[in-house]
Write an enzyme that holds these catalytic residues in place. Structure first.
Site, PDB file in Angstrom:
ATOM      1  N   ARG A  28     -36.170  18.923  23.997  1.00  0.00           N
ATOM      2  CA  ARG A  28     -36.843  18.050  23.025  1.00  0.00           C
ATOM      3  C   ARG A  28     -35.823  17.379  22.134  1.00  0.00           C
ATOM      4  O   ARG A  28     -34.940  18.035  21.593  1.00  0.00           O
ATOM      5  CB  ARG A  28     -37.799  18.863  22.154  1.00  0.00           C
ATOM      6  CG  ARG A  28     -39.037  19.170  22.913  1.00  0.00           C
ATOM      7  CD  ARG A  28     -40.077  19.814  22.077  1.00  0.00           C
ATOM      8  NE  ARG A  28     -40.932  20.521  23.006  1.00  0.00           N
ATOM      9  CZ  ARG A  28     -41.948  21.282  22.683  1.00  0.00           C
ATOM     10  NH1 ARG A  28     -42.266  21.440  21.416  1.00  0.00           N
ATOM     11  NH2 ARG A  28     -42.656  21.878  23.597  1.00  0.00           N
ATOM     12  N   SER A 122     -45.015  18.278  23.225  1.00  0.00           N
ATOM     13  CA  SER A 122     -46.145  19.119  22.839  1.00  0.00           C
ATOM     14  C   SER A 122     -46.794  18.695  21.530  1.00  0.00           C
ATOM     15  O   SER A 122     -47.273  17.584  21.417  1.00  0.00           O
ATOM     16  CB  SER A 122     -45.687  20.569  22.779  1.00  0.00           C
ATOM     17  OG  SER A 122     -46.777  21.421  22.583  1.00  0.00           O
ATOM     18  N   HIS A 123     -46.749  19.572  20.541  1.00  0.00           N
ATOM     19  CA  HIS A 123     -47.430  19.346  19.270  1.00  0.00           C
ATOM     20  C   HIS A 123     -46.610  18.510  18.304  1.00  0.00           C
ATOM     21  O   HIS A 123     -47.063  18.232  17.199  1.00  0.00           O
ATOM     22  CB  HIS A 123     -47.748  20.702  18.647  1.00  0.00           C
ATOM     23  CG  HIS A 123     -46.522  21.566  18.583  1.00  0.00           C
ATOM     24  ND1 HIS A 123     -45.961  22.106  19.700  1.00  0.00           N
ATOM     25  CD2 HIS A 123     -45.736  21.918  17.547  1.00  0.00           C
ATOM     26  CE1 HIS A 123     -44.879  22.780  19.357  1.00  0.00           C
ATOM     27  NE2 HIS A 123     -44.704  22.683  18.056  1.00  0.00           N
ATOM     28  N   ASP A 286     -53.641  20.551  21.540  1.00  0.00           N
ATOM     29  CA  ASP A 286     -52.446  19.850  21.073  1.00  0.00           C
ATOM     30  C   ASP A 286     -52.071  18.690  22.003  1.00  0.00           C
ATOM     31  O   ASP A 286     -52.809  18.357  22.932  1.00  0.00           O
ATOM     32  CB  ASP A 286     -51.267  20.825  20.921  1.00  0.00           C
ATOM     33  CG  ASP A 286     -50.726  21.297  22.262  1.00  0.00           C
ATOM     34  OD1 ASP A 286     -51.508  21.315  23.233  1.00  0.00           O
ATOM     35  OD2 ASP A 286     -49.532  21.640  22.345  1.00  0.00           O
ATOM     36  N   ASP A 288     -50.106  18.118  24.505  1.00  0.00           N
ATOM     37  CA  ASP A 288     -50.067  18.273  25.963  1.00  0.00           C
ATOM     38  C   ASP A 288     -51.143  19.222  26.483  1.00  0.00           C
ATOM     39  O   ASP A 288     -51.106  19.632  27.651  1.00  0.00           O
ATOM     40  CB  ASP A 288     -48.681  18.718  26.427  1.00  0.00           C
ATOM     41  CG  ASP A 288     -48.257  20.051  25.834  1.00  0.00           C
ATOM     42  OD1 ASP A 288     -48.707  20.375  24.718  1.00  0.00           O
ATOM     43  OD2 ASP A 288     -47.496  20.780  26.480  1.00  0.00           O
ATOM     44  N   ASP A 290     -52.014  22.384  25.945  1.00  0.00           N
ATOM     45  CA  ASP A 290     -51.877  23.806  26.247  1.00  0.00           C
ATOM     46  C   ASP A 290     -52.231  24.704  25.061  1.00  0.00           C
ATOM     47  O   ASP A 290     -52.410  25.907  25.226  1.00  0.00           O
ATOM     48  CB  ASP A 290     -50.487  24.140  26.822  1.00  0.00           C
ATOM     49  CG  ASP A 290     -49.341  23.691  25.941  1.00  0.00           C
ATOM     50  OD1 ASP A 290     -49.604  23.115  24.868  1.00  0.00           O
ATOM     51  OD2 ASP A 290     -48.184  23.911  26.339  1.00  0.00           O
ATOM     52  N   ARG A 291     -52.350  24.145  23.865  1.00  0.00           N
ATOM     53  CA  ARG A 291     -52.719  24.966  22.699  1.00  0.00           C
ATOM     54  C   ARG A 291     -54.189  24.789  22.362  1.00  0.00           C
ATOM     55  O   ARG A 291     -54.798  23.768  22.704  1.00  0.00           O
ATOM     56  CB  ARG A 291     -51.910  24.554  21.471  1.00  0.00           C
ATOM     57  CG  ARG A 291     -50.446  24.772  21.634  1.00  0.00           C
ATOM     58  CD  ARG A 291     -49.731  24.502  20.334  1.00  0.00           C
ATOM     59  NE  ARG A 291     -48.318  24.791  20.511  1.00  0.00           N
ATOM     60  CZ  ARG A 291     -47.493  25.097  19.534  1.00  0.00           C
ATOM     61  NH1 ARG A 291     -47.925  25.133  18.287  1.00  0.00           N
ATOM     62  NH2 ARG A 291     -46.232  25.355  19.782  1.00  0.00           N
ATOM     63  N   THR A 353     -40.668  34.898  22.702  1.00  0.00           N
ATOM     64  CA  THR A 353     -41.467  33.697  22.460  1.00  0.00           C
ATOM     65  C   THR A 353     -41.290  32.672  23.576  1.00  0.00           C
ATOM     66  O   THR A 353     -40.176  32.407  24.003  1.00  0.00           O
ATOM     67  CB  THR A 353     -41.045  33.072  21.112  1.00  0.00           C
ATOM     68  OG1 THR A 353     -41.366  34.000  20.089  1.00  0.00           O
ATOM     69  CG2 THR A 353     -41.752  31.755  20.865  1.00  0.00           C
ATOM     70  N   GLU A 373     -49.058  33.730  19.181  1.00  0.00           N
ATOM     71  CA  GLU A 373     -49.627  33.433  17.864  1.00  0.00           C
ATOM     72  C   GLU A 373     -49.699  31.941  17.594  1.00  0.00           C
ATOM     73  O   GLU A 373     -50.405  31.503  16.698  1.00  0.00           O
ATOM     74  CB  GLU A 373     -48.837  34.136  16.753  1.00  0.00           C
ATOM     75  CG  GLU A 373     -47.317  33.929  16.774  1.00  0.00           C
ATOM     76  CD  GLU A 373     -46.859  32.517  16.568  1.00  0.00           C
ATOM     77  OE1 GLU A 373     -47.434  31.846  15.696  1.00  0.00           O
ATOM     78  OE2 GLU A 373     -45.932  32.084  17.276  1.00  0.00           O
ATOM     79  N   LYS A 385     -50.053  28.144  29.287  1.00  0.00           N
ATOM     80  CA  LYS A 385     -51.199  28.333  28.417  1.00  0.00           C
ATOM     81  C   LYS A 385     -52.137  27.150  28.610  1.00  0.00           C
ATOM     82  O   LYS A 385     -51.724  26.089  29.067  1.00  0.00           O
ATOM     83  CB  LYS A 385     -50.769  28.498  26.966  1.00  0.00           C
ATOM     84  CG  LYS A 385     -49.861  27.422  26.398  1.00  0.00           C
ATOM     85  CD  LYS A 385     -49.375  27.874  25.033  1.00  0.00           C
ATOM     86  CE  LYS A 385     -48.544  26.819  24.309  1.00  0.00           C
ATOM     87  NZ  LYS A 385     -47.105  26.907  24.641  1.00  0.00           N
ATOM     88  N   ARG A 505     -39.153  30.483  11.035  1.00  0.00           N
ATOM     89  CA  ARG A 505     -40.509  31.010  11.087  1.00  0.00           C
ATOM     90  C   ARG A 505     -40.507  32.436  10.557  1.00  0.00           C
ATOM     91  O   ARG A 505     -39.706  33.266  10.990  1.00  0.00           O
ATOM     92  CB  ARG A 505     -41.043  30.999  12.517  1.00  0.00           C
ATOM     93  CG  ARG A 505     -40.991  29.633  13.195  1.00  0.00           C
ATOM     94  CD  ARG A 505     -42.018  29.547  14.313  1.00  0.00           C
ATOM     95  NE  ARG A 505     -41.804  28.420  15.197  1.00  0.00           N
ATOM     96  CZ  ARG A 505     -42.107  27.158  14.927  1.00  0.00           C
ATOM     97  NH1 ARG A 505     -42.611  26.845  13.736  1.00  0.00           N
ATOM     98  NH2 ARG A 505     -41.890  26.196  15.807  1.00  0.00           N
TER      99      ARG A 505
HETATM  100  C1  VG1 Z   1     -43.131  27.198  19.615  1.00  0.00           C
HETATM  101  C2  VG1 Z   1     -44.029  28.410  19.518  1.00  0.00           C
HETATM  102  C3  VG1 Z   1     -44.049  29.153  20.843  1.00  0.00           C
HETATM  103  C4  VG1 Z   1     -44.492  28.182  21.947  1.00  0.00           C
HETATM  104  C5  VG1 Z   1     -43.593  26.973  21.949  1.00  0.00           C
HETATM  105  C6  VG1 Z   1     -44.053  25.924  22.946  1.00  0.00           C
HETATM  106  O1  VG1 Z   1     -41.805  27.600  19.883  1.00  0.00           O
HETATM  107  O2  VG1 Z   1     -43.627  29.256  18.482  1.00  0.00           O
HETATM  108  O3  VG1 Z   1     -44.906  30.254  20.739  1.00  0.00           O
HETATM  109  O4  VG1 Z   1     -44.432  28.812  23.201  1.00  0.00           O
HETATM  110  O5  VG1 Z   1     -43.580  26.358  20.658  1.00  0.00           O
HETATM  111  O6  VG1 Z   1     -45.358  25.520  22.675  1.00  0.00           O
HETATM  112  P1  VG1 Z   1     -40.696  27.735  18.717  1.00  0.00           P
HETATM  113  O7  VG1 Z   1     -39.422  28.086  19.431  1.00  0.00           O
HETATM  114  O8  VG1 Z   1     -40.635  26.414  18.009  1.00  0.00           O
HETATM  115  O9  VG1 Z   1     -41.162  28.801  17.819  1.00  0.00           O
HETATM  116  V1  VG1 Z   1     -45.891  24.020  23.182  1.00  0.00           V
HETATM  117  O10 VG1 Z   1     -47.434  23.846  22.922  1.00  0.00           O
HETATM  118  O11 VG1 Z   1     -44.639  23.232  23.179  1.00  0.00           O
HETATM  119  O12 VG1 Z   1     -45.679  23.820  24.810  1.00  0.00           O
HETATM  120 CO    CO Z   2     -48.184  22.220  23.790  1.00  0.00          CO
END
Ligand code: VG1
Ligand code: CO
Length: 550
Positions: A28, A122-123, A286, A288, A290-291, A353, A373, A385, A505
């Site tokens: 990313r 993603s988000h 979200d 993409d 998956d959330r 994670t 989480e 997910k 976090r």
């Molecule tokens: C975050 C979340 C993690 C998740 C990841 C990808 O990672 O904490 O639980 O798997 O995003 O989610 P990080 O390293 O920023 O804590 V997503 O919806 O990108 O595919």
């Molecule tokens: Co996502």
């Protein structure tokens, strides 16, 4: 410098970018970083080089799509040209370039592809001044494991050329088939494989009956990739009222929003669910897809509780009627799941994670449902997910039990007690200073083993390390965890999905056997204070409060 080889393939000289190590979920970066010449090409060529080392690409299929954010389609066109030049036998490109992460996982599995490239951050927000990303998923449909992402990263450090062909942009607007040299390129509709899969897992008839009975729901697609699929499943297939899905149209900038389904970024939905005429059920996904966010009337289901509840009631869903092999959660995720697993007499695995660590457990049949989480839940139907899957799980539980989300939570807490839980994110920190704060805490771990926090003795203070029970693969530095005698936990880790600065976090959990409904904040206050002191958040960063609390 570009040379045309005898077979018409273009070979362009390049030099490495030093920063192409994938994080928690793909590579990313800022969109403009990806748009600079050779940046996307270098990374994609490194992926193809690593894939080609394992299997000749001529007999392999590559799945390609993205969450529709800014730069999605130009990046897809570039990757099509590169995949042809690299000799893939087949390329499956999602129509309009729109593919959710779970749908990609489904398509890779049903079409027996070598893997897929998913363009998404993603988000994270989208736009020319926001974020972009590339994820590589492998044959089982899941994110490339760490061993593979490390090989890709090493390859990016030595890359000196990438391959492409001269080819006009493909029309992605309709399904079509093209033969380009030895490669067949197909624009396909990803909905079919994915919806067929969900239909096998759930009792669509029972869900239709729920909506026929007047059940009202609001699904917020956040102008991201799940909109069209959510309209199809919820409104067209299950008979939810027209307009159930809001913000259904995918937009390159997600309508200016942050496509992160939590209490902060999905506030419009939260307000709707708190209003007097609120629907019975609210959900969001979200960027993409998956959330998932799960809401009842005036009720927020925290992701750790949602995971535990889905597992508690899994037998009510056809796919899990015969019981679960086991379950898994990422280390920072609340231990509510562990208690349900214990009551069912099944194993509960604790992983680092990121979804990539669930893949081998699912492949080996050790685990049926897993979650994090961070609003992520899924099962062995895929290796990602799956936001809409979680929504259908909840609808199934509601249909089977007649309970509202609030009542289901109450019943769960009465049976198992409650893990009061929050994640506090401190965003936009100076990266070096944040790394130093975590390092300093790591140094103090031996001394902390004898400390007390919030009136409780420390029973474990370590930096989480993991060894896969399936492959033996190891992963270190999964986060610093401090576990107290009453089961309370504080976990600290740096995000691996950001594109600027650092996000720290802080995960807080406090278990109470007599826990019940109500705001978790007062229960967590002593832990929050201890966390502040341990990391010196005020002194080091001048932060009194987290940027986002979920
Ligand atoms: C975050 C979340 C993690 C998740 C990841 C990808 O990672 O904490 O639980 O798997 O995003 O989610 P990080 O390293 O920023 O804590 V997503 O919806 O990108 O595919
Ligand atoms: Co996502």
């Amino acid at each position: 410098m570009t040379a045309t080889l005898a077979n018409g393939i273009l070979e362009t000289a390049t030099t490495p970018f030093p920063d192409q190590r994938p994080g928690t979920s793909g590579l990313r970066r800022k969109t403009r970083a990806f748009m600079q010449p050779r940046y996307l090409e270098n990374f994609v060529q490194a992926v193809f080089d690593v894939a080609a080392a394992d299997a000749p690409l001529a007999r392999e299929t590559l799945v390609l799509g993205g969450d529709g954010r800014y730069f999605n389609v130009p990046a897809i066109q570039t990757i099509i040209r590169m995949a042809i030049a690299n000799g893939f036998g087949r390329i499956l490109v999602a129509r309009d370039g729109l593919l959710s992460t779970p749908a990609m996982s489904a398509v890779i599995r049903t079409r027996m592809a070598l893997g897929g490239l998913m363009l998404s951050a993603s988000h994270n927000p989208g736009g020319i001044d926001a974020d972009f990303g590339v994820k590589f998923n492998v044959r089982n449909g899941g994110p490339a494991p760490e061993e593979v992402t490390e090989r890709i990263y090493r390859r990016t450090l030595e890359i000196d050329r990438f391959r492409s062909v001269r080819l006009a942009d493909l029309d992605l607007g309709r399904e079509s088939d093209h033969q380009v040299g030895a490669t067949r390129v197909s624009v396909f509709d990803p909905l079919a494989d994915y919806v067929a899969l969900l239909e096998r897992l759930f009792d669509f008839g029972a869900l239709r009956a729920l909506f026929r009975g007047g059940f009202r729901m609001c699904f917020d697609a956040m102008h991201a990739v799940t909109g069209p699929c959510a309209v199809h499943i919820l409104e067209e297939r299950l008979g939810a009222a027209a307009g159930t899905v809001v913000r259904a149209q995918p937009l390159p900038d997600f309508g200016g929003g942050h496509p992160d389904p939590n209490l902060v970024h999905a506030h419009a939905l939260v307000e709707r669910m708190n209003a007097a005429d609120a629907p019975d059920f609210g959900a969001a996904c979200d960027g993409d897809g998956d959330r998932n966010l799960i809401l009842g009337r005036g009720c927020f289901v925290s992701p750790g509780d949602s995971l535990a509840l889905i597992v508690e009631h899994a037998r009510r869903i056809p796919a899990y009627r015969d019981g679960l092999a086991g379950v898994a959660r990422s280390m920072p995720t609340s231990t509510a799941l562990d208690r349900v697993a214990a009551s069912l007499g099944i194993a509960c695995y604790e992983t680092p994670t990121g979804w990539k660590y669930f893949g081998d457990l699912l492949d080996a049949g050790l685990c049926s449902i897993c979650g994090e989480e961070s609003f992520g839940t899924g099962s062995d139907h895929l290796r990602e997910k799956d936001g809409l899957w979680a929504v259908l799980c909840w609808l199934s539980i509601i249909a089977a039990t007649g309970m509202t989300p609030a009542r289901a939570l109450d019943a769960h807490w009465r049976a198992f007690g409650r893990s009061y839980y929050q994640r506090h994110d401190f965003e936009d920190l100076d990266a070096a200073a944040a790394a130093e704060a975590v390092d300093a805490l790591r140094q103090r771990l031996p001394a902390l083993a004898a400390a007390r926090f919030a009136g409780e003795a420390v029973v474990l203070a370590d930096d989480f390390a993991y060894r896969s029970p399936v492959t033996g693969a190891t992963s270190e530095h999964g986060g610093i965890r401090i576990v107290l005698a009453d089961g309370s936990r504080m976990v600290f880790r740096l995000s691996g999905t950001g594109t600027a600065g650092a996000t720290l976090r802080v995960y807080l959990e406090r278990y109470r056997r007599d826990g019940a409904a109500g705001d978790p904040e007062p229960h967590l206050a002593p832990l929050l204070e201890a966390a502040h002191a341990l990391l010196q958040l005020r002194e080091r960063f001048g932060r009194e409060r987290a940027t986002v609390i979920t």
